[in-house]
Design an enzyme around this catalytic site. Structure first.
Site, PDB file in Angstrom:
ATOM      1  N   GLY A   1     -30.527 -19.462 -26.458  1.00 30.52           N
ATOM      2  CA  GLY A   1     -29.287 -19.062 -27.126  1.00 30.52           C
ATOM      3  C   GLY A   1     -29.516 -18.744 -28.600  1.00 30.52           C
ATOM      4  O   GLY A   1     -29.011 -17.739 -29.122  1.00 30.52           O
TER       5      GLY A   1
ATOM      6  N   GLY B   1     -27.036 -20.833 -20.865  1.00 33.62           N
ATOM      7  CA  GLY B   1     -28.405 -21.298 -20.644  1.00 33.62           C
ATOM      8  C   GLY B   1     -28.798 -22.299 -21.705  1.00 33.62           C
ATOM      9  O   GLY B   1     -27.947 -23.012 -22.246  1.00 33.62           O
ATOM     10  N   SER B   2     -30.077 -22.327 -22.028  1.00 32.47           N
ATOM     11  CA  SER B   2     -30.581 -23.347 -22.940  1.00 32.47           C
ATOM     12  C   SER B   2     -30.253 -23.004 -24.400  1.00 32.47           C
ATOM     13  O   SER B   2     -30.100 -21.840 -24.760  1.00 32.47           O
ATOM     14  CB  SER B   2     -32.087 -23.485 -22.776  1.00 32.47           C
ATOM     15  OG  SER B   2     -32.707 -22.259 -23.090  1.00 32.47           O
ATOM     16  N   THR B   3     -30.184 -24.030 -25.212  1.00 30.51           N
ATOM     17  CA  THR B   3     -29.909 -23.851 -26.637  1.00 30.51           C
ATOM     18  C   THR B   3     -31.023 -23.040 -27.295  1.00 30.51           C
ATOM     19  O   THR B   3     -30.772 -22.186 -28.140  1.00 30.51           O
ATOM     20  CB  THR B   3     -29.748 -25.236 -27.308  1.00 30.51           C
ATOM     21  OG1 THR B   3     -28.576 -25.845 -26.744  1.00 30.51           O
ATOM     22  CG2 THR B   3     -29.563 -25.126 -28.799  1.00 30.51           C
ATOM     23  N   GLU B   4     -32.257 -23.282 -26.852  1.00 29.91           N
ATOM     24  CA  GLU B   4     -33.402 -22.571 -27.423  1.00 29.91           C
ATOM     25  C   GLU B   4     -33.262 -21.048 -27.238  1.00 29.91           C
ATOM     26  O   GLU B   4     -33.387 -20.278 -28.201  1.00 29.91           O
ATOM     27  CB  GLU B   4     -34.651 -23.094 -26.720  1.00 29.91           C
ATOM     28  CG  GLU B   4     -35.954 -22.554 -27.242  1.00 29.91           C
ATOM     29  CD  GLU B   4     -37.075 -22.793 -26.224  1.00 29.91           C
ATOM     30  OE1 GLU B   4     -36.943 -23.700 -25.370  1.00 29.91           O
ATOM     31  OE2 GLU B   4     -38.073 -22.047 -26.298  1.00 29.91           O
TER      32      GLU B   4
ATOM     33  N   GLU C   1     -31.456 -33.315 -23.783  1.00 31.18           N
ATOM     34  CA  GLU C   1     -30.893 -32.994 -22.487  1.00 31.18           C
ATOM     35  C   GLU C   1     -31.991 -33.083 -21.433  1.00 31.18           C
ATOM     36  O   GLU C   1     -33.040 -32.461 -21.584  1.00 31.18           O
ATOM     37  CB  GLU C   1     -30.339 -31.571 -22.546  1.00 31.18           C
ATOM     38  CG  GLU C   1     -29.628 -31.169 -21.298  1.00 31.18           C
ATOM     39  CD  GLU C   1     -29.051 -29.771 -21.410  1.00 31.18           C
ATOM     40  OE1 GLU C   1     -29.762 -28.877 -21.884  1.00 31.18           O
ATOM     41  OE2 GLU C   1     -27.893 -29.593 -21.015  1.00 31.18           O
TER      42      GLU C   1
ATOM     43  N   GLU D   1     -22.866 -20.313 -24.179  1.00 30.34           N
ATOM     44  CA  GLU D   1     -22.575 -21.596 -23.527  1.00 30.34           C
ATOM     45  C   GLU D   1     -23.916 -22.268 -23.341  1.00 30.34           C
ATOM     46  O   GLU D   1     -24.715 -21.842 -22.512  1.00 30.34           O
ATOM     47  CB  GLU D   1     -21.952 -21.362 -22.140  1.00 30.34           C
ATOM     48  CG  GLU D   1     -20.657 -20.612 -22.149  1.00 30.34           C
ATOM     49  CD  GLU D   1     -19.459 -21.537 -22.275  1.00 30.34           C
ATOM     50  OE1 GLU D   1     -19.647 -22.747 -22.515  1.00 30.34           O
ATOM     51  OE2 GLU D   1     -18.339 -21.042 -22.148  1.00 30.34           O
TER      52      GLU D   1
ATOM     53  N   LYS E   1     -27.469 -10.434 -15.365  1.00 34.11           N
ATOM     54  CA  LYS E   1     -28.849 -10.849 -15.055  1.00 34.11           C
ATOM     55  C   LYS E   1     -28.821 -12.295 -14.564  1.00 34.11           C
ATOM     56  O   LYS E   1     -28.654 -13.220 -15.338  1.00 34.11           O
ATOM     57  CB  LYS E   1     -29.702 -10.748 -16.339  1.00 34.11           C
ATOM     58  CG  LYS E   1     -31.175 -10.502 -16.119  1.00 34.11           C
ATOM     59  CD  LYS E   1     -31.967 -11.616 -15.461  1.00 34.11           C
ATOM     60  CE  LYS E   1     -32.330 -12.755 -16.386  1.00 34.11           C
ATOM     61  NZ  LYS E   1     -33.098 -13.800 -15.642  1.00 34.11           N
TER      62      LYS E   1
ATOM     63  N   CYS F   1     -24.565 -28.606 -17.368  1.00 32.83           N
ATOM     64  CA  CYS F   1     -24.610 -28.644 -18.834  1.00 32.83           C
ATOM     65  C   CYS F   1     -23.657 -29.688 -19.391  1.00 32.83           C
ATOM     66  O   CYS F   1     -23.924 -30.288 -20.424  1.00 32.83           O
ATOM     67  CB  CYS F   1     -24.252 -27.274 -19.382  1.00 32.83           C
ATOM     68  SG  CYS F   1     -22.758 -26.644 -18.611  1.00 32.83           S
TER      69      CYS F   1
HETATM   70  P1  NAP Z   1     -32.723 -20.624 -19.951  1.00 35.42           P
HETATM   71  O1  NAP Z   1     -34.192 -20.603 -19.889  1.00 35.42           O
HETATM   72  O2  NAP Z   1     -32.059 -20.494 -21.253  1.00 35.42           O
HETATM   73  O3  NAP Z   1     -32.234 -19.508 -18.933  1.00 35.42           O
HETATM   74  C1  NAP Z   1     -30.935 -19.041 -18.831  1.00 35.42           C
HETATM   75  C2  NAP Z   1     -30.967 -17.568 -18.493  1.00 35.42           C
HETATM   76  O4  NAP Z   1     -31.528 -16.834 -19.588  1.00 35.42           O
HETATM   77  C3  NAP Z   1     -31.830 -17.222 -17.299  1.00 35.42           C
HETATM   78  O5  NAP Z   1     -31.265 -16.139 -16.609  1.00 35.42           O
HETATM   79  C4  NAP Z   1     -33.133 -16.819 -17.960  1.00 35.42           C
HETATM   80  O6  NAP Z   1     -33.931 -16.029 -17.133  1.00 35.42           O
HETATM   81  C5  NAP Z   1     -32.640 -16.065 -19.151  1.00 35.42           C
HETATM   82  N1  NAP Z   1     -33.574 -15.948 -20.263  1.00 35.42           N
HETATM   83  C6  NAP Z   1     -34.719 -16.637 -20.516  1.00 35.42           C
HETATM   84  N2  NAP Z   1     -35.279 -16.242 -21.670  1.00 35.42           N
HETATM   85  C7  NAP Z   1     -34.482 -15.272 -22.184  1.00 35.42           C
HETATM   86  C8  NAP Z   1     -34.508 -14.474 -23.369  1.00 35.42           C
HETATM   87  N3  NAP Z   1     -35.483 -14.596 -24.274  1.00 35.42           N
HETATM   88  N4  NAP Z   1     -33.511 -13.593 -23.576  1.00 35.42           N
HETATM   89  C9  NAP Z   1     -32.495 -13.468 -22.696  1.00 35.42           C
HETATM   90  N5  NAP Z   1     -32.424 -14.187 -21.556  1.00 35.42           N
HETATM   91  C10 NAP Z   1     -33.386 -15.089 -21.293  1.00 35.42           C
HETATM   92  O7  NAP Z   1     -32.127 -21.927 -19.350  1.00 35.42           O
HETATM   93  P2  NAP Z   1     -32.577 -22.665 -18.037  1.00 35.42           P
HETATM   94  O8  NAP Z   1     -33.683 -23.578 -18.412  1.00 35.42           O
HETATM   95  O9  NAP Z   1     -32.774 -21.703 -16.943  1.00 35.42           O
HETATM   96  O10 NAP Z   1     -31.233 -23.452 -17.733  1.00 35.42           O
HETATM   97  C11 NAP Z   1     -30.988 -24.761 -18.128  1.00 35.42           C
HETATM   98  C12 NAP Z   1     -30.268 -24.816 -19.463  1.00 35.42           C
HETATM   99  O11 NAP Z   1     -29.050 -24.084 -19.436  1.00 35.42           O
HETATM  100  C13 NAP Z   1     -29.876 -26.198 -19.839  1.00 35.42           C
HETATM  101  O12 NAP Z   1     -30.287 -26.471 -21.143  1.00 35.42           O
HETATM  102  C14 NAP Z   1     -28.357 -26.224 -19.730  1.00 35.42           C
HETATM  103  O13 NAP Z   1     -27.700 -27.082 -20.579  1.00 35.42           O
HETATM  104  C15 NAP Z   1     -27.984 -24.848 -19.996  1.00 35.42           C
HETATM  105  N6  NAP Z   1     -26.724 -24.531 -19.321  1.00 35.42           N
HETATM  106  C16 NAP Z   1     -25.581 -24.465 -20.061  1.00 35.42           C
HETATM  107  C17 NAP Z   1     -24.364 -24.184 -19.466  1.00 35.42           C
HETATM  108  C18 NAP Z   1     -23.091 -24.094 -20.236  1.00 35.42           C
HETATM  109  O14 NAP Z   1     -22.081 -23.708 -19.680  1.00 35.42           O
HETATM  110  N7  NAP Z   1     -23.057 -24.425 -21.488  1.00 35.42           N
HETATM  111  C19 NAP Z   1     -24.320 -23.938 -18.099  1.00 35.42           C
HETATM  112  C20 NAP Z   1     -25.499 -24.011 -17.372  1.00 35.42           C
HETATM  113  C21 NAP Z   1     -26.696 -24.303 -18.005  1.00 35.42           C
HETATM  114  P3  NAP Z   1     -34.963 -16.746 -16.111  1.00 35.42           P
HETATM  115  O15 NAP Z   1     -34.219 -17.675 -15.260  1.00 35.42           O
HETATM  116  O16 NAP Z   1     -35.473 -15.637 -15.311  1.00 35.42           O
HETATM  117  O17 NAP Z   1     -35.990 -17.418 -16.967  1.00 35.42           O
END
Ligand code: NAP
Ligand code: MG
Length: 490
Positions: free
Chosen positions: A253, A248-251, A401, A270, A196, A304
């Site tokens: 995760g 993605g985000s810690t929240e 962050e 991650e 996804k 990240c």
């Molecule tokens: P996010 O909201 O957590 O989104 C990440 C992915 O999860 C997206 O595909 C999102 O879909 C999906 N998603 C959202 N809510 C979900 C749920 N309840 N259940 C399952 N999947 C869900 O993060 P973001 O704001 O897009 O990305 C930025 C964050 O990602 C930052 O905090 C960054 O640190 C972190 N990040 C970490 C790494 C790493 O390698 N550690 C790499 C890249 C980014 P949608 O996009 O359609 O909302």
């Protein structure tokens, strides 16, 4: 930024002007609509709904993309399960390797197309998508293809078996590269996948679906379901998914961890980061300044592992900040497709709003902002490279962050104090150390609670090297031999 910072801006030299050198977008043909990629074909979403994805540099709509609901996710998981049982898990590793090699080679052949599409959909400079995202994506497929027939060497214990269907959810900051990080090890280990991509950057994953068809991967081995958070939530909650990989985000995760708790299903996360880039007084100054710039302004800080906290030894702090400002003033912000562009667009209106909000909080709490004063285009989402000085460890911008081109500078006196300040965070993804002394690098690396410690460089990736975090940055490793472990049962 503030008038005061613009005043100071005049003290430093302006960016050198270059004639525009845009990469042609004619190389990529973007379809008006993209359906879901399930069981080897593009299929209509069951509820017939679509959403649009835009170019964040211009706000122009690029395409309509299918919105997958629970029913579509279920169909994708069932297709993946069939492909696992009937084809992929039975195929000898050396045969699986041929398909994965083929994907890697087609990524190389279609590299320009992928790079242009990634820059259009994400807003990142073409130089980055061309020189970093796309070549690394190919490199991860090449690397893991080589492992497919050598799984007995992954670790101790008997010959490992694949888990089944992997459900993989990725963010918008490195769309193609994250897809490669997820798919390549899963496929090499003999699993099938449902991926996804993020809502704002689905197009490179859909072009990858095209590449997967071209590579003649058996139907159902890779399925791509586009949509927003709800689609991701449906995928990770699906009982047919044996292993969830999330970036993605810690929240989010943490929410996924709660969903999977007690289910016996495998999970790797991650998540976010707040890395310290630590500069000692014996560091090669010019290289360090380049490294700091690369650490935080690379990909608009949408990284990240971005070096978002700069820790400088007190005696050289003023000099470093001065040189940093001079370098920042020469960064070119603008059209992501222009080969001279250093700083592209912020990926979405929501992310831009978050960067503005946290920067304002920084100023309100007493830190001092300076930005390079570059002209921002009228349309699209932009934020100038910014550095905050007079930052205290308790400030919000030192803890949270920002995920944008915003650096917080703090100082330290001794190596022990540098370690204490660097580790003073809920995250633990990465860190950087700049010093001439090899022994000090090793001393620091032993004490830093970070999954990756770069020395005299920053933001370097290699498929053979494991990547992942401590604490709230998540668990599990991607890359290298370690990256296979979570896709294998023993
Ligand atoms: P996010 O909201 O957590 O989104 C990440 C992915 O999860 C997206 O595909 C999102 O879909 C999906 N998603 C959202 N809510 C979900 C749920 N309840 N259940 C399952 N999947 C869900 O993060 P973001 O704001 O897009 O990305 C930025 C964050 O990602 C930052 O905090 C960054 O640190 C972190 N990040 C970490 C790494 C790493 O390698 N550690 C790499 C890249 C980014 P949608 O996009 O359609 O909302
Ligand atoms: Mg987009």
């Amino acid at each position: 930024m503030t008038t005061a910072s613009n005043e100071r801006m005049k003290e430093v030299s302006p960016a050198i002007e270059y004639a525009p050198a845009p990469e042609s977008r004619a190389i990529v043909s973007i379809r008006e609509r993209y359906q879901l990629f399930i069981n080897g074909s593009f299929v209509e979403p069951q509820e017939g709904k679509y959403f649009s994805t835009i170019n964040p540099a211009t706000e122009e709509p690029l395409s309509e993309v299918a919105l997958a609901t629970e029913i579509d996710v279920d169909l994708a998981v069932m297709a993946a399960r069939r492909a696992f049982d009937e084809v992929w898990s039975r195929m000898p590793g050396r045969e699986r390797a041929k398909y994965i090699f083929r994907i890697a080679r087609i990524i190389q052949e279609r590299a320009r197309e992928l790079a242009v599409l990634e820059s259009l959909d994400n807003g990142k400079p073409i130089r980055e998508s061309r020189d970093v995202d796309v070549p690394l994506a190919a490199a991860y497929f090449f690397y893991y293809a080589g492992w497919a027939d050598k799984l007995e060497y992954v670790g101790p214990g008997p010959v490992p078996r694949p888990i089944g269907v992997a459900g993989q959810v990725i963010p918008w900051n490195f769309p193609l590269l994250m897809a490669a990080w997820k798919l390549a090890p899963a496929l090499a280990a003999g699993n099938t996948c449902v991926l996804k991509p993020a809502e704002t950057t689905p197009l490179s994953a859909l072009l990858l679906a095209d590449i997967i068809q071209q590579a003649e991967l058996p139907p159902g081995v890779v399925n791509i379901v586009t949509g927003a958070g709800e689609t991701g939530a449906a995928l990770v909650a699906h009982p047919g998914v044996g292993k969830v990989a999330f970036t993605g985000s810690t929240e989010v995760g943490k929410r996924i961890q709660r969903t999977l708790a007690g289910s016996g299903r495998r999970l790797t996360l991650e998540l976010g980061g707040k890395a310290a880039n630590i500069v000692f007084d014996d560091a090669p100054i010019n290289q360090a300044v380049e490294g700091i710039v690369n650490g935080i302004y690379f990909n608009q800080g949408h990284v990240c592992c971005a070096g978002s906290r700069l820790l400088v030894q007190e005696s050289i702090a003023e000099e470093i900040v001065e040189r940093l400002r001079r370098r920042m003033a020469s960064l070119r912000l603008g059209d992501p497709l222009d080969k001279n562009t250093d700083i592209g667009a912020i990926n979405s209106a929501g992310q831009l709003e978050k960067i503005h909000r946290l920067s304002k909080t920084g100023e309100a709490e007493g830190a001092v902002a300076w930005s390079s004063g570059c002209m921002l285009p009228e349309r699209g989402y932009w934020f100038p490279p910014t550095v905050f000085t007079k930052v205290e460890p308790a400030h919000t911008i030192a803890r949270e962050e920002i995920f944008g081109p915003v650096l917080s500078v703090m100082t330290f006196r001794t190596p022990a104090e540098a370690v204490q300040r660097a580790n003073n965070t809920v995250y633990g993804l990465s860190a950087g150390v700049w010093t001439e002394k090899g022994s000090r690098i090793l001393w620091m690396a032993e004490r830093l609670r970070a999954g990756v410690v770069w020395a005299n460089t920053y933001n370097r990736f290699d498929p053979a090297s494991p990547f992942g975090g401590f604490k709230e940055s998540g668990f599990g490793r991607e890359g290298g031999r370690h990256g296979l472990e979570s896709y294998l049962d023993r």
